[in-house]
Scaffold this active site. Structure first.
Site, PDB file in Angstrom:
ATOM      1  N   HIS A  77      -3.656  -5.058   0.425  1.00  0.00           N
ATOM      2  CA  HIS A  77      -3.131  -5.545   1.709  1.00  0.00           C
ATOM      3  C   HIS A  77      -3.163  -7.068   1.722  1.00  0.00           C
ATOM      4  CE1 HIS A  77      -2.918  -1.727   3.983  1.00  0.00           C
ATOM      5  NE2 HIS A  77      -3.811  -1.363   3.088  1.00  0.00           N
ATOM      6  N   GLU A 107      -0.684  13.241  -1.088  1.00  0.00           N
ATOM      7  CA  GLU A 107      -1.017  13.095   0.342  1.00  0.00           C
ATOM      8  C   GLU A 107       0.029  13.815   1.198  1.00  0.00           C
ATOM      9  OE1 GLU A 107      -1.153   9.011   1.698  1.00  0.00           O
ATOM     10  OE2 GLU A 107      -1.723   9.581   3.725  1.00  0.00           O
ATOM     11  N   CYS A 152       0.840  -1.202   0.000  1.00  0.00           N
ATOM     12  CA  CYS A 152       0.000   0.000   0.000  1.00  0.00           C
ATOM     13  C   CYS A 152       0.876   1.254   0.000  1.00  0.00           C
ATOM     14  CB  CYS A 152      -0.999  -0.054   1.143  1.00  0.00           C
ATOM     15  SG  CYS A 152      -2.450   0.964   0.807  1.00  0.00           S
ATOM     16  N   GLU A 194      -1.614  -9.037   3.447  1.00  0.00           N
ATOM     17  CA  GLU A 194      -1.431  -9.601   4.802  1.00  0.00           C
ATOM     18  C   GLU A 194      -2.739 -10.081   5.430  1.00  0.00           C
ATOM     19  OE1 GLU A 194      -1.094  -6.424   3.945  1.00  0.00           O
ATOM     20  OE2 GLU A 194      -1.616  -5.016   5.527  1.00  0.00           O
TER      21      GLU A 194
HETATM   22  N1  GLN Z   1      -2.041   6.684   2.737  1.00  0.00           N
HETATM   23  C1  GLN Z   1      -2.115   5.900   1.539  1.00  0.00           C
HETATM   24  C2  GLN Z   1      -3.478   6.021   0.863  1.00  0.00           C
HETATM   25  O1  GLN Z   1      -4.432   6.375   1.497  1.00  0.00           O
HETATM   26  C3  GLN Z   1      -1.795   4.467   1.819  1.00  0.00           C
HETATM   27  C4  GLN Z   1      -2.791   3.774   2.704  1.00  0.00           C
HETATM   28  C5  GLN Z   1      -2.300   2.493   3.288  1.00  0.00           C
HETATM   29  O2  GLN Z   1      -1.084   2.255   3.363  1.00  0.00           O
HETATM   30  N2  GLN Z   1      -3.196   1.675   3.777  1.00  0.00           N
HETATM   31  O3  GLN Z   1      -3.593   5.727  -0.286  1.00  0.00           O
END
Ligand code: GLN
Length: 545
Positions: free
Chosen positions: A508, A406, A382, A510
């Protein structure tokens, strides 16, 4: 008729109710029952999505996109089930729906009260999960510790459940601590007695006591607990601290807990079938190899903040008879030192993990750079994948001002920008791109080789994505976009074929790893790390094919 098991905790918090619930669930699943686990959380947040990982640990995401307590991760991993939004009930959710009903006028004329309105709503949700999942058994863990003000409505609701569905269909399991004190390590049962007194004041008499202890409880101590707490001696189960959490179901089985629960609930008797589980525990306890994997994160001082990543790495070592030692690295520490690579030496592989916000971001980018330049096996998850794209753009595509919107809204090259459907969203609760989405994997890529197929699904939790304006530039310089959403719009996976093992995913992975079924991306990383460790190094870089 569905059977209901309720798990409460006493004496101290963090007593391991989650693992206890998950382990008991495993024993019942292995006996062939359909088990629906759930967590009843007394806090007023509607879900865990807005909670600080430093304080609360990981936010676990379900297939259907609920942001939940990390205990659901234990349930999924131990029981090999997929939880749903209905598996996580918080006081926030319960109060929200009762108050919404009140506003709609559903209770016109009535006074809305904790009993019966809040307790009814809790019971409705417990029973709903049983129907939704066609469960033989619902096993519900009540968060917090008996004696907390917050958990009272939940305890009252489970007390009423026994009345509603009958004592023969409910089982109360209380997890407590048996401490030792003094120079002779005297075993003390009083905190447990008091905790049970507390429960009985509420109207709940536990049927089973799971006693956390450092040493096996002598029979006379069990007899004493049995007498004072009004629980049969064979229902006093000592739960010793074990080498790996995955051993807990085996210790419960050895104590006869599986058979006891089956008997007490009048369930059909089936063999416990724990052979496969016992074999993997055996491997976990006696590995012949080891590798060291660094996990760079933003919240590593809370050991639970990356719970599922840690467990996924451990799972990935099992088929290789390999212990995966994890070195947690807080990303801002990489920014505070003159040579960040000094903190990354001795690692056989690297994960750069998820996260939000600016802090520590350059540390993550430095870590990616180190892995890319030295040929260290790398998995970006991510935010970790987003940072891998930024690092590649800066170092290989000549886009020095590359960043994520971001972190810097006005950056020169917004390699990562807001997902189009996120524009205009200001609420923070449950508004990300959440849950399971499909992804098409390009044939011939590392991702394809690892997954062994081209159509996959993974769970997501993000607001930002790779900016498609830069796709060509990245490809031109040697990055491969190996996974995209079925409409080709969203970059889901990237990799660098010139590197021995360099892969990033927007998802994700995981959340889907299981001890007996490691996730392919983690499995691939650990396999590459084992190879890297064994390989001949040229200029300090592993030589892998
Ligand atoms: N902050 C990033 C986003 O919102 C990654 C989010 C994350 O790692 N779960 O896209």
């Amino acid at each position: 008729m569905t059977k209901y098991i309720f798990v409460t905790g006493g004496v101290v918090s963090s007593i391991g109710k989650g693992i206890a619930t998950a382990s008991l669930g495993r024993l019942l699943r292995n006996r062939g029952f359909t088990v629906a686990p759930m967590k009843l959380d007394p806090y007023l947040n509607v879900d865990a999505g807005t909670m600080n990982p430093f304080q609360h640990g990981e936010v676990f995401v379900t297939e259907d996109g609920a942001e939940t307590d990390l205990d659901l991760g234990h349930y999924e991993r131990f029981m090999d089930v997929a939880c749903t939004a209905g598996s996580s009930v918080t006081a926030g959710k319960v109060y929200q729906s009762v108050i919404e009903s009140e506003r709609r006028g559903d209770y016109l004329g009535g006074t809305v009260q904790v009993i019966p309105h809040i307790t009814n709503e809790i019971k409705k949700r417990i029973k709903q999960l049983a129907i939704e999942q066609e469960a033989d058994i619902v096993i519900a863990e009540v968060g917090g510790t008996v004696g907390d003000i917050e958990s009272l409505p939940f305890l009252e609701a489970i007390r009423q459940m026994r009345k509603d569905v009958g004592p023969e269909n409910t089982l109360f399991v209380h997890v407590t601590l048996i401490p030792t004190v003094g120079p002779w390590a005297e075993i003390k049962t009083k905190p447990t007695q008091h905790s049970v007194i507390n429960l009985r004041q509420i109207g709940i008499s536990p049927d089973v006591l799971i006693c956390r202890t450092e040493e096996a409880l002598p029979e006379d101590v069990k007899e004493k607990i049995s007498l004072f707490c009004d629980v049969p001696a064979n229902a006093v189960v000592d739960s010793l601290t074990v080498k790996t959490i995955y051993e807990v179901p085996l210790t419960y089985e050895a104590m006869g807990l599986g058979d006891l629960v089956v008997e007490r609930l009048g369930l059909e008797k089936h063999p416990s079938r724990l052979e496969e589980w016992a074999a993997l525990v055996q491997t976990l306890k006696n590995p012949t190899k080891s590798v060291r994997i660094g996990v760079v994160g933003k919240y590593t001082s809370n050991g639970d903040a990356y719970k599922s990543i840690g467990e996924s790495l451990i799972h990935a070592g099992i088929p290789h008879d390999c212990k995966v030692e994890i070195q947690w690295i807080e990303s801002d520490t990489l920014e505070d030192v003159a040579d960040p690579t000094a903190l990354l030496v001795g690692l056989d592989g690297l994960v750069v993990g998820p996260g939000f916000g600016l802090r520590g971001i350059e540390g993550k980018i430095e870590a990616v750079r180190h892995a890319r330049e030295t040929g260290m096996p790398f998995l970006g998850i991510c935010l970790g994948m987003q940072m891998a794209v930024i690092e590649f753009a800066r170092s290989e595509c000549g886009l020095t001002g590359a960043n994520s919107e971001e972190m810097d809204e006005n950056c020169a090259y917004p390699l990562i920008h807001l997902l189009p459907d996120q524009h205009g969203i200001t609420d923070k609760g449950a508004t990300m791109r959440l849950g399971s989405y499909p992804c098409n994997v390009t044939i011939g890529t590392l991702a394809h080789k690892l997954y062994g197929g081209s159509r996959i699904t993974e769970r997501h939790r993000h607001r930002y994505e790779v900016n498609n304006d830069f796709r060509e530039k990245l490809i031109e310089h040697g990055m491969v976009i190996s996974g995209v959403s079925p409409d080709y719009r969203l970059v889901e996976m990237v990799e660098i074929p010139a590197h021995p093992f360099f892969i990033g995913t927007q998802a994700h992975p995981e959340f889907k790893s299981r001890p007996n079924r490691p996730h392919p991306l983690f499995a691939g990383l650990v396999k590459a790390a084992i190879a890297a460790k064994a390989s001949v190094k040229v200029d300090g870089k592993p030589t892998l094919e």
